[in-house]
Structure formats: C-alpha cells, structure tokens
Design a protein around this motif. Structure first.
Motif, mmCIF file in Angstrom:
data_model
loop_
_atom_site.group_PDB
_atom_site.id
_atom_site.type_symbol
_atom_site.label_atom_id
_atom_site.label_comp_id
_atom_site.label_asym_id
_atom_site.label_seq_id
_atom_site.Cartn_x
_atom_site.Cartn_y
_atom_site.Cartn_z
ATOM 1 N N ASP A 1 0.675 -1.014 -0.060
ATOM 2 C CA ASP A 1 0.327 0.493 0.042
ATOM 3 C C ASP A 1 0.613 1.207 0.034
ATOM 4 O O ASP A 1 0.538 2.528 -0.572
ATOM 5 N N HIS B 1 1.558 1.689 -3.967
ATOM 6 C CA HIS B 1 0.223 2.028 -4.657
ATOM 7 C C HIS B 1 -0.431 2.294 -4.293
ATOM 8 O O HIS B 1 -1.654 1.885 -3.055
ATOM 9 N N THR C 1 -4.384 3.897 -2.863
ATOM 10 C CA THR C 1 -5.233 3.749 -3.744
ATOM 11 C C THR C 1 -6.575 4.618 -2.393
ATOM 12 O O THR C 1 -5.779 4.677 -1.127
#
Length: 99
Positions: A55, A58, A60
């Motif tokens: 996480d 990346h 999101t």
C-alpha cells in the motif's frame, strides 16, 4: 546421526518468528525454504505487514482505508482495550474480519 535428527525434529515444531512450540500441522512452511515454519498468528502478522508495504508503494482509496484501520488497531493495542472482558471479545471478532 540420531542426535542430528533429534535436533531437526525439535526445531521443526518451532515458529521461526515468535519461537513458540507448535504441532507440525499448525505451522505454515515456506515454499523454497521448508525448514522455515511460521505459526498462524505470525503468518497473519506477516501478511498485514506485506499489505502495508504494498500500500505504501501503490496509494489507492483502499490503501488509505487500510491505513486508517491499522492506526485504529495500534491505538486499541496501545491502550489495552483488546484485553478487556466485554469489549475485548468484540474487538477480536472485528479484527478477524478486517484486512
């Protein structure tokens, strides 16, 4: 020769992460390193750490929500709420169903 096999079988039931003693059926072995056995609790912890690392690289909406859950989890553990009789059971149930 029997001494070596005795040592191997003794270490085969030990979790490489926490050092706890477990039956062979309770350990998860790593694919290319079958000598490494990890208990269920440590495997869950390692999975959470792997997801956190992913996480971070990346970002999101889901990653942000998991970060908030992780922050709340840290506060609960720091304050010891998970060890209380009434609320502890509910918190353990919630923890089993969260990422």
């Amino acid at each position: 020769m029997s001494t070596q096999s005795d040592n191997t079988s003794a270490s085969a039931t030990e979790c490489w992460c926490c050092g706890g003693e477990y039956a062979e059926a309770e350990l998860t072995r790593l694919g290319t390193h079958p000598e490494v056995g990890v208990c269920r609790t440590c495997a869950q912890s390692l999975h959470r750490r792997a997801v956190e690392r992913y996480d971070q690289n990346h970002p999101t909406v889901g990653a942000r929500l998991r970060a908030i859950v992780g922050t709340v989890r840290s506060v609960v553990i720091r304050k010891g709420w998970h060890e209380r009789r009434i609320i502890g059971g509910a918190l353990h149930w919630i923890d089993r169903h969260l990422p």
